[in-house]
Structure formats: C-alpha cells, structure tokens
Motif scaffolding. Structure first.
Motif, PDB file in Angstrom:
ATOM      1  N   LEU A 201       8.989  -2.691  61.691  1.00  0.00           N
ATOM      2  CA  LEU A 201       9.133  -1.632  60.693  1.00  0.00           C
ATOM      3  C   LEU A 201      10.473  -1.715  59.970  1.00  0.00           C
ATOM      4  CD1 LEU A 201       7.951   0.803  59.296  1.00  0.00           C
ATOM      5  CD2 LEU A 201       8.800   2.239  61.168  1.00  0.00           C
ATOM      6  N   ARG A 202      11.527  -2.082  60.668  1.00  0.00           N
ATOM      7  CA  ARG A 202      12.831  -2.164  60.003  1.00  0.00           C
ATOM      8  C   ARG A 202      12.787  -3.175  58.862  1.00  0.00           C
ATOM      9  NH1 ARG A 202      18.647  -3.620  62.881  1.00  0.00           N
ATOM     10  NH2 ARG A 202      19.703  -4.373  61.009  1.00  0.00           N
ATOM     11  N   GLU A 203      12.233  -4.332  59.094  1.00  0.00           N
ATOM     12  CA  GLU A 203      12.151  -5.341  58.044  1.00  0.00           C
ATOM     13  C   GLU A 203      11.234  -4.890  56.917  1.00  0.00           C
ATOM     14  OE1 GLU A 203      14.044  -8.107  57.746  1.00  0.00           O
ATOM     15  OE2 GLU A 203      15.067  -7.192  59.460  1.00  0.00           O
ATOM     16  N   LEU A 204      10.149  -4.229  57.281  1.00  0.00           N
ATOM     17  CA  LEU A 204       9.224  -3.740  56.256  1.00  0.00           C
ATOM     18  C   LEU A 204       9.876  -2.652  55.408  1.00  0.00           C
ATOM     19  CD1 LEU A 204       5.920  -3.587  58.349  1.00  0.00           C
ATOM     20  CD2 LEU A 204       6.508  -5.269  56.591  1.00  0.00           C
ATOM     21  N   LEU A 205      10.665  -1.769  56.043  1.00  0.00           N
ATOM     22  CA  LEU A 205      11.343  -0.708  55.289  1.00  0.00           C
ATOM     23  C   LEU A 205      12.390  -1.278  54.342  1.00  0.00           C
ATOM     24  CD1 LEU A 205      11.780   2.112  57.960  1.00  0.00           C
ATOM     25  CD2 LEU A 205      10.467   2.258  55.833  1.00  0.00           C
ATOM     26  N   LYS A 206      13.024  -2.357  54.719  1.00  0.00           N
ATOM     27  CA  LYS A 206      13.996  -2.990  53.816  1.00  0.00           C
ATOM     28  C   LYS A 206      13.297  -3.466  52.541  1.00  0.00           C
ATOM     29  CE  LYS A 206      16.829  -5.896  55.890  1.00  0.00           C
ATOM     30  NZ  LYS A 206      17.257  -6.899  56.912  1.00  0.00           N
ATOM     31  N   ALA A 207      12.087  -4.015  52.701  1.00  0.00           N
ATOM     32  CA  ALA A 207      11.322  -4.419  51.518  1.00  0.00           C
ATOM     33  C   ALA A 207      10.853  -3.202  50.731  1.00  0.00           C
ATOM     34  CB  ALA A 207      10.130  -5.274  51.939  1.00  0.00           C
TER      35      ALA A 207
END
Length: 530
Positions: A201-207
């Motif tokens: 989720l952290r990587e997805l939220l950055k996008a």
C-alpha cells in the motif's frame, strides 16, 4: 530567502482582494500578496517564478476521499465502463490471465444499473472466468460486493453463516449465498482486501498521490482504514508525503484511537488526525440508503439502517468526549434525519464545538435543511454523485418531496459546505465536481439546463467548497484555503480561467475539462505537466 510567484490572474479566494498578480513565499508560507511589480520592488525576492496557464487557484482539498481505494485501483480490474454482464466477465477473465495462480483479484466498481440488461450478478457468473482465483469486486458505490465461490469459501461465507448487524448476504431459496454481499457483510473479504494480498500500500499510495497532485489536489481528508494510516505514517517519516493528509478514523478503530490518545487536529501540516467515520445507511444504487418512503420499484423497501440511533449516539459521545470529531455517512433522507437528531443531542449534552459532518447529505427532508445551520453541522457533499445518479433518482424517487443534492439550499440556510469526490467511486478530479456543482449536468452536457437547476451554486462558491469549506471542517482555516498572508503556499496553475463568467455562460464543459499545469505545495513544485 523568498520566492515571488507571478501570474497575471491569481484568484485568492479572499473576497476583500479576489485577484492579485504576485504571491511572495518564504519557505512554506505566503508572506505577502499583491501586484507582482510592487512586491518585487519592496521585498527583492531571491527567486522569481512565472506560473503557466490562464489562472492560479488555491490548492484544492477533497473533503471525502478513499486514497487507499484509489491506490489499489491502479492495479485492480476496472469495470466502471463495462456495458453488460458478459463485458464485465470478459474484462475479469483478461485480468486474471496475467496474475499468479490462486491469487486474489480485487477492484470492480461495476454498476449493473447501467448495463444494457441490468441484472444482479452472481458467484456462478464469476466462476465461469475465475479459474482458481478468489475474486471480490466492489460495486461503484462500495456498498455491495460481488464475490465468486472461491472468495466466499476462503471467507467462510456459507449457508450457515449468519448475516452480521448492518449487512446481509443475498441468498437463493435454499439459503446459499449468491455471491452478493451488502454493507457490513463485505467485511470478511474487505479485511483481506485491506491486507498484503492487494499489494504494497505504501508504494501504491506514492503513485496515487502523484495522480492527485496532477488534478489539483493539495490536501485530502482520507476515510480509508488503519492500514492507510500506517502507510501514511511511514511515508511521512521518510519524507515522502507531497500532499497534505487529514486521516480519518474508521468506526471499528475508535476504541483503539481513544486508547492511544488520538485527538482530532493532532499532527502537523502534512499528516493530522481527522474525524471518526460512522455509518447511518447504505447507498441509492444498492437500495440500501435509509428512506422515509419506499423506492418506486419496491415500495416496501425503506433501505437499511446500518446503525441504530442509540448506537450512533454512543459512538459519537465516546468520540467527542475523547476530543475526536465525528463524520457520519448518511444518504437517505431518514438517515440524515436520524443523524441530525444524534448530532443535536451531542451538541446539547456535551456542549462540544468539535466539527460534526454528514457525509454525502444526498437527500434531506425540507425541514431538516435549517437544522444543519442551527446545530453547526457541515454538509460534506460530492457534486458528481448528483450527476451520476440523475437517472436513478428519476427512476427510484420520482415522487419524493426531498431536497436532493441541495448544495444551494445548504448554503442559503447558512450552513457550511465542504465538497469532495468519494473517489474511487467517482473521479478524484475537483474540476469535474466544480462543473457538476455549477451546472448540475453530466460530462456530456446533459440534461439541458441541468438537473433541478435551482440547486446550482456559483463558481466562486464551488471553489470555496473545495478550499475554505474543507479547511474550516478540518480546523485548518487559519493556514489553508485562501492565498493570503500567513497561509501555507499551496496553489495550482491551470489552463482555463474558470472564474471568467463567459466560460460558464458559453462553454461550461471547459470547466470540467480544465487541465492542471503546475501544483505547488508548501512553496515547492510537487507536480508539473510534462
């Protein structure tokens, strides 16, 4: 070390000085506004930046958004434009082929009301294309889940599984779940969807934050769960936040939040504690919004009360006693009526001045509009819900004497209005919402003259709904919402002057189609059109 941002037309949001040509910024704050030449002469800024486009606006704040849902949708199957059940199934089949065997498939955002032949889909339908995957697909409004047999099996949802409070599994005559889960019955699978099976989720939220910045959002009130909070805390600690986040507390985490001592407003300008989110009812498309009268196609169905009045009061009282604001989902007129009763009791019994909001506020009994102002309740509304629901309202509520999506009525009552998108239910783009608020028309310009046009608001009022409205609701009006001295330097440059009356009069779709060219948050460019 100050920076002068120049543009021929800067809309400040301040009625006393609505337009300027210069914004003087020191670090992350605006220290002066006015005519750019005069600012340059008086302050000798170290840097001068010429902003592009036709207009500069305060950064937009989406008052009701689900950023984890947006983030996960980036890698999920998307059924929003599916035109039929076979079309939806083919999209699922194609998506499944690219994934590891046995993995979960999430996403959806299907709307069977708009299919060529509206039908309620079933697990058996999904089973024909799912192979060994477990599949769980949310409806467009997020209040119904369509699951295949493997997903039901993994979640333990069988004929003997009892319906939870505030939810139900649709069943066949033999009592077997058909694959349609409504409201809280989604939770067993929803818990899986919120975990690692849906990706980092952290990587997805950055996008996702890059996407949000690209449409002009500089702040959000996020109403996803604790997993999103954990990801945002991690991003904040690593200096990865480029958008300001007011993080709501899910109802099921209220006791945890109280035990940890969280209070609304705690945090800093990047990440702060928001309200607890309660639920009064469901949604129109699922026929689960709580109404005072039945729907045209089912007069005995009054929708669903997800919480009782006493349950809402108890949760709200626990929250405000702990210093936590309350935001309650209510769509149906009876749901809104009950929430107003609860909020009135909270104001009377506790004297709290914490923000209280009704999230959606889609249908109000006429006498309830004045109660919003009377008890200091903010109507937190999503303009594109109105334009998406036009056909449903006409079909299901044709003879109901209600104030529907009544942002004009709300403002005229003296109540506060905060606008958002409810993305990913709708697109996060605030210019879609501004267009819907001022025209009451869809993206294709229909219906002619707008749906119930007496509820239209002005462009300036719509901009305020995405700027000063959310700032006041989140207790940040002293630092966000306008481009004035002392405020955070959050602003956007766009290609269309949406404040030009001629555009609304002659080419209103240009408002919806506005493109963001540059997004500045805290005095730094966080996104710029390539």
């Amino acid at each position: 070390m100050s920076t002068l941002f120049r543009h021929p037309r800067v809309f400040t949001g301040d009625p006393e000085q609505p337009y300027v040509t210069g914004i003087l910024v020191d670090h992350d704050r605006i220290i002066g506004i006015g005519e750019s030449a005069q600012i340059a002469a008086e302050h000798a800024p170290s840097t001068v930046v010429d902003l592009p486009g036709a207009l500069v606006l305060p950064g937009m704040h989406d008052a009701h958004i689900h950023t984890a849902g947006i983030a996960r949708s980036l890698v999920a199957v998307d059924l929003r434009t599916a035109t039929s059940l076979p079309d939806a199934l083919e999209r699922v089949r194609e998506h499944a082929q690219a994934l590891p065997a046995g993995s979960w498939i999430f996403g959806g955002r299907w709307d069977s009301n708009k299919w060529e032949h509206p039908v309620q889909p079933t697990a058996a339908d999904l089973d024909t294309v799912s192979g060994d995957h477990a599949i769980a697909l949310s409806s467009i409004d997020g209040h119904t889940m369509w699951a295949n047999s493997e997903a039901l099996r993994r979640a333990g949802i069988t004929a003997s599984w009892p319906d939870p409070p505030g939810g139900m599994a649709v069943r066949d005559p033999q009592g077997n779940p058909t694959g349609i889960l409504r409201e809280s019955a989604q939770d067993p699978i929803g818990d899986v969807a919120a975990g690692p099976d849906s990706g980092d989720l952290r990587e997805l939220l950055k996008a996702a934050q890059t996407h949000l910045l690209s449409v002009g959002l500089t702040a959000v009130t996020d109403l996803n769960g604790e997993e999103a909070r954990a990801a945002y805390l991690s991003m904040h600690e690593a200096g990865e936040l480029s958008i300001r986040v007011v993080k709501g507390i899910p109802m099921e985490a209220l006791d945890l939040a109280i035990g940890e001592g969280r209070r609304t407003g705690d945090g800093d300008d990047w990440l702060r504690v928001g309200p607890v989110k309660l639920f009064s009812d469901g949604a129109l498309g699922s026929r689960t919004c709580h109404m005072s009268r039945g729907f045209a196609d089912d007069a005995t169905n009054l929708g669903m009360a997800v919480m009782t009045e006493q349950q809402m009061y108890a949760a709200g009282r626990a929250a405000v006693d702990a210093g936590i604001a309350v935001a309650t989902h209510a769509i149906g007129d009876q749901a809104c009526h009950v929430v107003l009763d609860v909020y009135e009791r909270l104001r009377r019994d506790t004297g709290t001045t914490l923000p209280l909001s009704i999230e959606h506020t889609q249908y109000l009994q006429p006498d309830d509009v004045a109660r919003l102002h009377m008890w200091g309740i903010t109507a937190s509304m999503q303009p594109t819900h109105c334009t998406s629901d036009i056909d449903l309202v006409r079909a299901l509520l044709p003879d109901h004497d209600l104030v529907a999506y009544g942002w004009r009525s709300v403002l005229d009552s003296g109540a506060d209005l905060a606008l958002g998108s409810d993305a990913p239910v709708e697109e996060a783009n605030p210019f879609h919402g501004i267009h819907a608020a001022v025209t009451r028309q869809r993206g294709d310009g229909t219906p002619d003259g707008g749906f119930q046009p007496n509820e239209r608001i002005t462009v300036a009022e719509a901009i305020a709904g995405y700027t000063t409205g959310p700032a006041k609701l989140t207790g940040t009006a002293d630092r966000r919402g306008t481009l004035t001295a002392g405020m955070l330097a959050d602003f956007i440059a766009v290609d269309t002057d949406i404040t030009d009356p001629a555009i609304l009069a002659d080419e209103p779709l240009r408002i919806r189609n506005t493109q963001v060219l540059q997004t500045v948050v805290g005095g730094e460019t966080r996104w710029q059109q390539g």
